[in-house]
Write a protein that holds these residues in place. Structure first.
Motif, short mmCIF file in Angstrom:
data_model
loop_
_atom_site.label_atom_id
_atom_site.label_comp_id
_atom_site.label_asym_id
_atom_site.label_seq_id
_atom_site.Cartn_x
_atom_site.Cartn_y
_atom_site.Cartn_z
N GLU A 35 0.81 -1.22 0.00
CA GLU A 35 0.00 0.00 0.00
C GLU A 35 0.84 1.26 0.00
N HIS A 36 1.79 1.35 0.93
CA HIS A 36 2.46 2.63 1.16
C HIS A 36 3.34 3.05 -0.01
N LEU A 37 4.23 2.19 -0.48
CA LEU A 37 5.07 2.56 -1.61
C LEU A 37 4.25 2.85 -2.87
N PRO A 38 3.27 2.01 -3.24
CA PRO A 38 2.45 2.37 -4.41
C PRO A 38 1.74 3.71 -4.25
N GLU A 39 1.26 4.00 -3.04
CA GLU A 39 0.60 5.28 -2.81
C GLU A 39 1.56 6.44 -3.01
N ARG A 40 2.76 6.33 -2.42
CA ARG A 40 3.73 7.42 -2.54
C ARG A 40 4.19 7.58 -3.99
N LEU A 41 4.43 6.47 -4.69
CA LEU A 41 4.96 6.55 -6.05
C LEU A 41 3.91 6.98 -7.06
N SER A 42 2.65 7.07 -6.64
CA SER A 42 1.61 7.61 -7.53
C SER A 42 1.52 9.13 -7.43
N ILE A 43 2.25 9.73 -6.50
CA ILE A 43 2.25 11.19 -6.35
C ILE A 43 3.15 11.80 -7.42
N PRO A 44 2.70 12.82 -8.13
CA PRO A 44 3.53 13.45 -9.16
C PRO A 44 4.87 13.91 -8.58
N GLY A 45 5.95 13.59 -9.28
CA GLY A 45 7.28 14.00 -8.85
C GLY A 45 8.05 12.92 -8.12
N ASP A 66 11.68 14.34 -8.17
CA ASP A 66 12.12 15.29 -9.19
C ASP A 66 12.88 16.46 -8.59
N SER A 67 12.38 16.98 -7.46
CA SER A 67 12.99 18.14 -6.83
C SER A 67 12.45 18.27 -5.41
N LEU A 68 13.07 19.15 -4.63
CA LEU A 68 12.59 19.38 -3.26
C LEU A 68 11.16 19.92 -3.26
N GLU A 69 10.76 20.60 -4.34
CA GLU A 69 9.40 21.13 -4.40
C GLU A 69 8.37 20.00 -4.34
N THR A 70 8.72 18.82 -4.82
CA THR A 70 7.81 17.67 -4.76
C THR A 70 7.42 17.37 -3.32
N LEU A 71 8.37 17.55 -2.39
CA LEU A 71 8.15 17.19 -0.99
C LEU A 71 7.41 18.27 -0.21
N ALA A 72 7.07 19.36 -0.88
CA ALA A 72 6.23 20.39 -0.28
C ALA A 72 4.97 20.62 -1.12
N SER A 73 4.73 19.72 -2.06
CA SER A 73 3.60 19.90 -2.98
C SER A 73 2.28 19.62 -2.30
N GLN A 74 1.22 20.18 -2.83
CA GLN A 74 -0.12 19.95 -2.28
C GLN A 74 -0.52 18.48 -2.40
N ALA A 75 -0.11 17.83 -3.49
CA ALA A 75 -0.46 16.43 -3.68
C ALA A 75 0.17 15.56 -2.59
N TYR A 76 1.42 15.84 -2.25
CA TYR A 76 2.10 15.06 -1.21
C TYR A 76 1.52 15.36 0.17
N LEU A 77 1.36 16.63 0.49
CA LEU A 77 0.83 17.01 1.80
C LEU A 77 -0.59 16.49 2.00
N ALA A 78 -1.36 16.43 0.92
CA ALA A 78 -2.72 15.90 1.02
C ALA A 78 -2.71 14.44 1.48
N ARG A 79 -1.75 13.66 0.98
CA ARG A 79 -1.63 12.26 1.40
C ARG A 79 -1.23 12.18 2.87
N LEU A 80 -0.28 13.02 3.26
CA LEU A 80 0.20 13.00 4.64
C LEU A 80 -0.88 13.41 5.63
N ASN A 81 -1.78 14.27 5.20
CA ASN A 81 -2.83 14.75 6.11
C ASN A 81 -4.11 13.93 6.04
N ASN A 82 -4.14 12.95 5.12
CA ASN A 82 -5.31 12.08 5.00
C ASN A 82 -4.86 10.62 4.91
#
Length: 218
Positions: A22-32, A55-71
């Motif tokens: 679950e976790h790796l597939p979820e993370r690797l589906s996030i753009p970047g 792709d870049s540090l911006e990926t780790l502050a993206s809305q798509a990534y933070l949305a996963r972390l907060n849900n």
């Protein structure tokens, strides 16, 4: 993004199933996100090292990534309380040498003395690390430096506050003894400590599982 952590012994089997399916597939589906790799300790602590290539540090502050972390998913919510001693660094790659990835790895965490940072990085990037791909048993080396503070999210609130990463070296190879010998030498008194390094830790790992974004999209 470099993570190292322990899991409560009773939860290890479920953690590895969750992380793989679950976790790796979820993370690797996030753009970047490009690839996630899990390693298991063969000597030293903590038990796990996980590396995400993005792709870049911006990926780790993206809305798509933070949305996963907060849900977090229900399974993620069940696993987070079993984490112990999480180190999580959003890192810049100061240098990479060699190609590919060996089945054995060493992870060296360290903090340079402020006055020696420039000289230490020059020695690592110009002398020590470029030679690694040419040594028997070794394959690649990466120098990472913490570059961005991770936002507090719901996942982190469940497991407890993460510690950051100052600087780290990852050395991989196809021969476990060669990796251990080289990294062990860096960690002796005549290695990194003689060049102004503090808070030095070293652990050794074997490759466990890896997933690429292209495999998730396939």
């Amino acid at each position: 993004m470099l993570l190292s952590f322990d899991i409560e012994a009773a939860a290890i089997e479920e953690h590895d199933r969750w992380h793989t399916h679950e976790h790796l597939p979820e993370r690797l589906s996030i753009p970047g996100f490009r690839r996630g790799t899990r390693w298991i300790s063969t000597a030293g602590d903590p038990r796990y090292m996980v590396l995400y290539e993005v792709d870049s540090l911006e990926t780790l502050a993206s809305q798509a990534y933070l949305a996963r972390l907060n849900n977090p998913t229900p399974w993620t919510q069940r696993m987070m309380p079993h984490y112990r001693g999480m180190n999580r660094g959003l890192c810049a790659v100061l240098g990479s040498f060699g190609f590919g990835q060996g089945g054995a790895a060493a992870l060296i965490h360290f903090s340079p003395e402020t006055s020696s940072t420039s000289q230490l990085n020059s020695w690592l990037l110009e002398d020590a690390l470029p030679a690694i791909p040419g040594l028997a048993g070794l394959g690649s080396a990466h120098l990472l430096q913490g570059a961005q503070v991770a936002a507090m999210t719901n996942e982190q609130r469940i497991r407890g506050a993460d510690r950051g990463v100052d600087s780290a070296l990852i050395i991989t190879g196809y021969d476990e003894e060669a990796v251990t010998a080289y990294a062990g030498g860096l960690c002796t008194a005549h290695g990194l400590p003689s060049r102004g390094v503090e808070a030095l830790t070293c652990a050794f790992y074997r490759y466990a599982y890896s997933l690429a974004a292209t495999e998730v999209d396939a």
